[in-house]
Design a protein around this motif. Structure first.
Motif, short mmCIF file in Angstrom:
data_model
loop_
_atom_site.label_atom_id
_atom_site.label_comp_id
_atom_site.label_asym_id
_atom_site.label_seq_id
_atom_site.Cartn_x
_atom_site.Cartn_y
_atom_site.Cartn_z
N CYS A 184 -15.09 -29.18 -29.87
CA CYS A 184 -13.68 -28.98 -29.55
C CYS A 184 -13.01 -30.28 -29.11
CB CYS A 184 -13.54 -27.92 -28.47
SG CYS A 184 -14.09 -26.30 -29.01
N HIS A 229 -14.21 -25.55 -38.36
CA HIS A 229 -14.20 -25.29 -36.92
C HIS A 229 -13.04 -24.37 -36.55
CE1 HIS A 229 -15.07 -26.36 -32.68
NE2 HIS A 229 -13.79 -26.07 -32.54
N CYS A 231 -9.26 -23.68 -30.50
CA CYS A 231 -8.74 -24.81 -31.26
C CYS A 231 -7.63 -24.37 -32.20
CB CYS A 231 -9.86 -25.51 -32.04
SG CYS A 231 -10.93 -26.47 -30.96
N CYS A 275 -13.16 -21.06 -34.15
CA CYS A 275 -12.84 -21.35 -32.75
C CYS A 275 -11.38 -20.98 -32.47
CB CYS A 275 -13.10 -22.82 -32.46
SG CYS A 275 -12.78 -23.25 -30.74
ZN LIG Z 1 -12.94 -25.54 -30.83
#
Ligand SMILES: [Zn+2]
Length: 80
Positions: A3, A29, A36, A33
């Motif tokens: 992250c 990602h 994010c 996530c």
């Molecule tokens: Zn992340």
């Protein structure tokens, strides 16, 4: 990519200046996530506000297909 790295690459990502392999890792990602993804959303809103303020169009919009892919991935999360 973690992250913290995402946050460092964010500006380049939104500016569409990342290498393709880095960009793919970044997008992968984002699909996994939520933090994010939300951070990116806020970042885009900030940029939009900045563009409205100064009519600067240096920064590209995210491609719609990426946004759809991320949303699809998020909605497919298994219910536990
Ligand atoms: Zn992340």
């Amino acid at each position: 990519m973690n992250c913290r790295e995402i946050s460092e690459f964010l500006m380049d990502y939104v500016g569409n200046t990342l290498d393709q392999d880095v960009q793919q890792t970044f997008q992968a990602h984002l699909t996994q996530c939520t933090n994010c993804y939300e951070y990116l959303s806020q970042y885009r809103e900030t940029i939009k506000a900045g563009q409205l303020a100064c009519h600067d169009d240096d920064v590209s919009e995210l491609p719609d297909d990426l946004v759809r892919a991320v949303l699809a991935a998020l909605s497919k999360e298994p219910r536990t």
